[in-house]
Design a protein around this motif. Structure first.
Motif, PDB file in Angstrom:
ATOM      1  N   MET A  59       0.830  -1.204   0.000  1.00  0.00           N
ATOM      2  CA  MET A  59       0.000   0.000   0.000  1.00  0.00           C
ATOM      3  C   MET A  59       0.863   1.252   0.000  1.00  0.00           C
ATOM      4  SD  MET A  59      -3.114  -1.076   2.567  1.00  0.00           S
ATOM      5  CE  MET A  59      -4.173  -2.476   2.195  1.00  0.00           C
ATOM      6  N   THR A  60       1.539   1.458  -1.107  1.00  0.00           N
ATOM      7  CA  THR A  60       2.397   2.632  -1.246  1.00  0.00           C
ATOM      8  C   THR A  60       2.153   3.284  -2.603  1.00  0.00           C
ATOM      9  OG1 THR A  60       4.169   1.249  -2.145  1.00  0.00           O
ATOM     10  CG2 THR A  60       4.209   1.684   0.224  1.00  0.00           C
ATOM     11  N   ASN A  61       2.467   4.559  -2.678  1.00  0.00           N
ATOM     12  CA  ASN A  61       2.365   5.315  -3.931  1.00  0.00           C
ATOM     13  C   ASN A  61       1.014   5.126  -4.626  1.00  0.00           C
ATOM     14  OD1 ASN A  61       5.103   6.106  -3.611  1.00  0.00           O
ATOM     15  ND2 ASN A  61       5.755   4.175  -4.542  1.00  0.00           N
ATOM     16  N   PRO A  62      -0.087   5.532  -3.977  1.00  0.00           N
ATOM     17  CA  PRO A  62      -1.404   5.343  -4.576  1.00  0.00           C
ATOM     18  C   PRO A  62      -1.643   6.174  -5.827  1.00  0.00           C
ATOM     19  CG  PRO A  62      -1.563   6.707  -2.613  1.00  0.00           C
ATOM     20  CD  PRO A  62      -0.157   6.187  -2.658  1.00  0.00           C
ATOM     21  N   GLY A  63      -0.821   7.204  -6.055  1.00  0.00           N
ATOM     22  CA  GLY A  63      -0.984   8.035  -7.244  1.00  0.00           C
ATOM     23  C   GLY A  63      -2.211   8.932  -7.157  1.00  0.00           C
ATOM     24  N   ASP A  64      -2.544   9.536  -8.289  1.00  0.00           N
ATOM     25  CA  ASP A  64      -3.672  10.460  -8.297  1.00  0.00           C
ATOM     26  C   ASP A  64      -4.790  10.012  -9.223  1.00  0.00           C
ATOM     27  OD1 ASP A  64      -2.333  10.753 -10.619  1.00  0.00           O
ATOM     28  OD2 ASP A  64      -2.022  12.915 -10.474  1.00  0.00           O
ATOM     29  N   THR A  65      -4.752   8.743  -9.677  1.00  0.00           N
ATOM     30  CA  THR A  65      -5.824   8.203 -10.502  1.00  0.00           C
ATOM     31  C   THR A  65      -6.500   7.055  -9.759  1.00  0.00           C
ATOM     32  OG1 THR A  65      -4.444   6.558 -11.626  1.00  0.00           O
ATOM     33  CG2 THR A  65      -4.525   8.791 -12.582  1.00  0.00           C
ATOM     34  N   LEU A  66      -7.730   6.761 -10.146  1.00  0.00           N
ATOM     35  CA  LEU A  66      -8.452   5.672  -9.489  1.00  0.00           C
ATOM     36  C   LEU A  66      -7.765   4.337  -9.747  1.00  0.00           C
ATOM     37  CD1 LEU A  66     -10.811   4.629  -7.862  1.00  0.00           C
ATOM     38  CD2 LEU A  66     -12.212   4.653  -9.957  1.00  0.00           C
ATOM     39  N   ALA A  67      -7.246   4.146 -10.952  1.00  0.00           N
ATOM     40  CA  ALA A  67      -6.579   2.883 -11.281  1.00  0.00           C
ATOM     41  C   ALA A  67      -5.356   2.651 -10.397  1.00  0.00           C
ATOM     42  CB  ALA A  67      -6.167   2.879 -12.753  1.00  0.00           C
ATOM     43  N   SER A  68      -4.531   3.664 -10.232  1.00  0.00           N
ATOM     44  CA  SER A  68      -3.339   3.519  -9.389  1.00  0.00           C
ATOM     45  C   SER A  68      -3.717   3.375  -7.926  1.00  0.00           C
ATOM     46  CB  SER A  68      -2.406   4.714  -9.586  1.00  0.00           C
ATOM     47  OG  SER A  68      -3.046   5.925  -9.232  1.00  0.00           O
ATOM     48  N   ALA A 142     -18.019  -1.765 -12.072  1.00  0.00           N
ATOM     49  CA  ALA A 142     -19.355  -1.259 -11.772  1.00  0.00           C
ATOM     50  C   ALA A 142     -19.314  -0.230 -10.642  1.00  0.00           C
ATOM     51  CB  ALA A 142     -20.284  -2.420 -11.403  1.00  0.00           C
ATOM     52  N   ALA A 143     -18.562  -0.530  -9.580  1.00  0.00           N
ATOM     53  CA  ALA A 143     -18.455   0.400  -8.458  1.00  0.00           C
ATOM     54  C   ALA A 143     -17.779   1.698  -8.879  1.00  0.00           C
ATOM     55  CB  ALA A 143     -17.682  -0.261  -7.314  1.00  0.00           C
ATOM     56  N   ALA A 144     -16.746   1.574  -9.709  1.00  0.00           N
ATOM     57  CA  ALA A 144     -16.041   2.772 -10.178  1.00  0.00           C
ATOM     58  C   ALA A 144     -16.949   3.643 -11.044  1.00  0.00           C
ATOM     59  CB  ALA A 144     -14.792   2.359 -10.959  1.00  0.00           C
ATOM     60  N   GLN A 145     -17.712   3.007 -11.932  1.00  0.00           N
ATOM     61  CA  GLN A 145     -18.614   3.765 -12.795  1.00  0.00           C
ATOM     62  C   GLN A 145     -19.735   4.413 -12.014  1.00  0.00           C
ATOM     63  OE1 GLN A 145     -16.446   3.965 -15.415  1.00  0.00           O
ATOM     64  NE2 GLN A 145     -18.328   4.110 -16.599  1.00  0.00           N
ATOM     65  N   LEU A 146     -20.174   3.741 -10.952  1.00  0.00           N
ATOM     66  CA  LEU A 146     -21.263   4.285 -10.131  1.00  0.00           C
ATOM     67  C   LEU A 146     -20.796   5.454  -9.275  1.00  0.00           C
ATOM     68  CD1 LEU A 146     -24.212   3.983  -9.142  1.00  0.00           C
ATOM     69  CD2 LEU A 146     -23.348   2.410  -7.388  1.00  0.00           C
ATOM     70  N   MET A 147     -19.622   5.322  -8.665  1.00  0.00           N
ATOM     71  CA  MET A 147     -19.136   6.350  -7.746  1.00  0.00           C
ATOM     72  C   MET A 147     -18.298   7.422  -8.436  1.00  0.00           C
ATOM     73  SD  MET A 147     -17.990   3.956  -4.504  1.00  0.00           S
ATOM     74  CE  MET A 147     -18.915   2.477  -4.082  1.00  0.00           C
TER      75      MET A 147
END
Length: 263
Positions: A59-68, A142-147
């Motif tokens: 759990m390091t460098n989460p970045g600034d995108t949802l994918a990362s 689905a969760a990503a598209q919903l939120m």
């Protein structure tokens, strides 16, 4: 395959699949909902306070995108450990437990070749793994598209989970091999769970960096690199995992077909 046997084994898998799918669904929905700038800052502060602990579980460098973000918080532990536990339990029940209980001898007394039986058992195990990864993939998207509509590219998610599937197919093949080798469940479970758990522990230690970083060469988890998969790389490691899965499966079939079954 022997389809009546395949159908029976899939019926035996559905309860475990529902349980693990429910657990993974909870974590996936929670992690996706955590993609928030303010919360990200709080997690960054926590990472500064306990850097080695966070690094150990990836759990390091989460970045600034949802994918990362998902790559950092889902693919370091949650999507590795829970499907792994399912695989270990199910692989043991497909061969070793049958042999231990004497049911395998009865199964082999039917006019069905050993090769068909072992291929059926292996196919039911792989089917469960594929269903579990497919469920996680669909739920994540689905969760990503919903939120957060439009924040997660389907191509990135498919690439990421393609690598994840290769990893779990290898672990399934290895666990099934242990189940074919040993006549008692305790040994099949002990070896498969022991090797896979120690491999993950070595990966955690390697993630901490420093002198422990070289431990990454002692574990197959190193072949699965989520951050690089998001960038379109690391497919060489995925290919190796698939090759190892095929090797373990082939050896499992050979061992089972040559095995002396206790009566």
């Amino acid at each position: 395959m022997n389809f009546p046997l395949y159908k029976k084994e899939m019926k035996g898998s559905w309860k475990l699949l529902v349980i693990f799918s429910g657990i993974l669904a909870m974590y996936i929905c929670v992690i996706v909902s955590m993609f928030d700038p303010e919360l990200a800052q709080a997690m960054a502060q926590f990472q500064e306070l306990m850097p080695q602990v966070m690094a150990a579980v990836g759990m390091t460098n989460p970045g600034d995108t949802l994918a990362s973000f998902l790559s950092a918080y889902l693919y370091g532990m949650i999507l590795l450990v829970f499907p792994m536990v399912y695989t270990i339990i199910r692989a043991n029940g497909l061969v070793a437990r049958y042999v231990e209980q004497g049911s395998m001898a009865q199964l082999l007394s039917a006019p069905v070749k050993r090769q068909r039986i072992v291929l059926t058992q292996l196919s039911s195990l792989f089917t469960g793994v594929v269903l579990l990864v497919a469920f996680c993939t669909a739920l994540e998207y689905a969760a990503a598209q919903l939120m957060f509509p439009g924040e997660l590219a389907l191509s990135q998610l498919l690439g990421l989970n393609g690598g994840l599937l290769a990893l779990h197919l290898f672990m399934a093949g290895f666990s099934f091999l242990c189940s074919c080798i040993f006549n008692e469940s305790k040994y099949a479970l002990g070896v498969s769970a022991g090797v896979l758990s120690v491999s993950y522990l070595l990966q955690m230690l390697a993630n901490m960096g420093g002198r422990l970083e070289n431990l990454k060469y002692a574990t197959f988890f190193t072949l699965f690199r989520p951050a690089e998969l998001l960038e379109g790389g690391a497919w060489g490691g995925v290919g190796v995992l698939l090759a190892l899965a095929l090797l373990c499966s082939s050896v499992s079939i050979l061992v089972f077909c040559k095995k002396d079954m206790p009566v």
